[in-house]
Design a protein around this motif. Sequence first.
Motif, PDB file in Angstrom:
ATOM      1  N   PHE A 192      51.251  80.082 122.957  1.00 28.09           N
ATOM      2  CA  PHE A 192      51.405  79.651 124.341  1.00 28.09           C
ATOM      3  C   PHE A 192      52.433  78.533 124.454  1.00 28.09           C
ATOM      4  CE2 PHE A 192      50.536  76.920 127.952  1.00 28.09           C
ATOM      5  CZ  PHE A 192      50.543  77.843 128.986  1.00 28.09           C
TER       6      PHE A 192
ATOM      7  N   MET B 254      52.742  84.908 129.487  1.00 31.91           N
ATOM      8  CA  MET B 254      52.352  83.499 129.476  1.00 31.91           C
ATOM      9  C   MET B 254      51.112  83.251 130.333  1.00 31.91           C
ATOM     10  SD  MET B 254      54.935  80.366 130.310  1.00 31.91           S
ATOM     11  CE  MET B 254      54.432  78.651 130.200  1.00 31.91           C
TER      12      MET B 254
ATOM     13  N   MET C 245      55.906  79.751 124.236  1.00 27.58           N
ATOM     14  CA  MET C 245      56.345  80.348 125.500  1.00 27.58           C
ATOM     15  C   MET C 245      56.613  79.274 126.542  1.00 27.58           C
ATOM     16  SD  MET C 245      54.161  83.904 125.959  1.00 27.58           S
ATOM     17  CE  MET C 245      52.565  83.379 125.342  1.00 27.58           C
ATOM     18  N   ARG C 246      55.821  78.204 126.523  1.00 28.32           N
ATOM     19  CA  ARG C 246      56.018  77.129 127.485  1.00 28.32           C
ATOM     20  C   ARG C 246      57.380  76.463 127.263  1.00 28.32           C
ATOM     21  NH1 ARG C 246      53.824  73.595 131.651  1.00 28.32           N
ATOM     22  NH2 ARG C 246      55.785  72.617 132.182  1.00 28.32           N
TER      23      ARG C 246
ATOM     24  N   TYR D 168      59.919  78.713 128.758  1.00 27.38           N
ATOM     25  CA  TYR D 168      59.875  78.578 130.219  1.00 27.38           C
ATOM     26  C   TYR D 168      60.600  77.304 130.663  1.00 27.38           C
ATOM     27  CZ  TYR D 168      57.948  76.977 134.674  1.00 27.38           C
ATOM     28  OH  TYR D 168      57.813  76.461 135.943  1.00 27.38           O
TER      29      TYR D 168
END
Length: 448
Positions: free
Chosen positions: A196, A170, A199-200, A203
Amino acid sequence: MTTATLPPGPSAPRFVQGAYTLLVSRRGMRRMRERYGDAFTVNLPIFGHAVVISAPDEIRQLFMTGDDVASNLGRNLGRVLGPGSLFALSGEEHRKQRKLLIPPFHGRRLTAYERIVEEEAEREMARWPQDREFPTLPSTMRITLNIILRAVFGAEGAEFGELRDLLPRMVTLGSRIAVVPLPTVAWGKWTPWGRFWSMRREYDAIVERLITQAEGDPGLDERNDILATMVQSRYDDGSRMSHSEIADELLTLLSAGHETTATTLAWAIERLRRHPAVLKELADEVDAGGGELREAAILEVQRTRPVVDFVGRQVRADSLTLGRWTVPKGHAVLVSISLIHDDPAVFPDAGVFDPSRFLGTKPDLYKWIPFGGGTRRCLGAAFATMEMSVVLRTLLRDFELLPTDEPDERWHSRGIAYAPGRGGRALVRRRTVQAPHAVASAATGAGS
């Protein structure tokens, strides 16, 4: 209206200047200083019209300017770290958030993290090959990632494995897309931005679980980790940080406290191997239980190999006066860290790696600026400095780092950070006998 007075600069179209900056950023900055002087005007895709400065007095003026005149750059890492990140905030919101985040990075808590740093350095270095050259950047990345995860979240847990896998990918992708314009169309999973944001979301889900666990922890008051501090912190009006604010700030700390420190450590190894006299003095100092030269060497590595090249502000008032220049509203002002660090008028014999220039003195924070400056100076500067000192102490205590006569490693852009082109290659041999002071330092965690 105040008349603008801008330094000279190239007249090529914005996309040409942008391509030139991306392809030959550092060399390009030096060439423009040689042609136009210590300040010049550029026109770049991300920042638009910008004035690049590198004179100490003008840098001081910029860093001391209030947010009502020149504040946070409109386009920065906040675009990928989130609206609650310190990178994205300005003015009073930035001040309030920064006030809540200062305590974990100073005093007693900073000292408490030293043992974590040493443990992670020892764990990773135990895997190092001997008598065979290898790149250290992957190792320093793992060391600093594990350190910041433990400092941020405390004890190990199921989510740690997920974050250890997710964050390197990331951070790498985020640092690259942060320096290019964001698309205006929908982002599919086949684009860098789509990957991205996927992935955020992953997270955010992991951190939401960790926040919920912390809020229900009966021993929260006894924890020293940064998440515990954020969950318990209160603004002046008594309100709490929201979960999204905590998630954004934790990502900021994880990102900023991971890649830049790891890259500086790799540069430190690259620099020390090419300066055997300094390397020997540092090893002797570790054996004697000292640390002054090591601290100076870290400062000199950051001067000669700054991993980030620019910090800046955006003009919010009708104009901003900086020494000779009057910069109009909307323009960015960028401070070139490498240009001031390489200036022989600021640092005599600037091209020479010489840690002794920092012995017995603290650097001028308007001339030595790897952490930025003013109200936006890196919050974790003291943490990063401690971390680098303890990792280098552990390396020099446990290993003989062999010098080399190979050429300097080239600069390699990783998006936001500049890393040694070959990964900061090392050749080490484990020491079989350690001096008493080094053994005592290892046992107590002191001497950093």
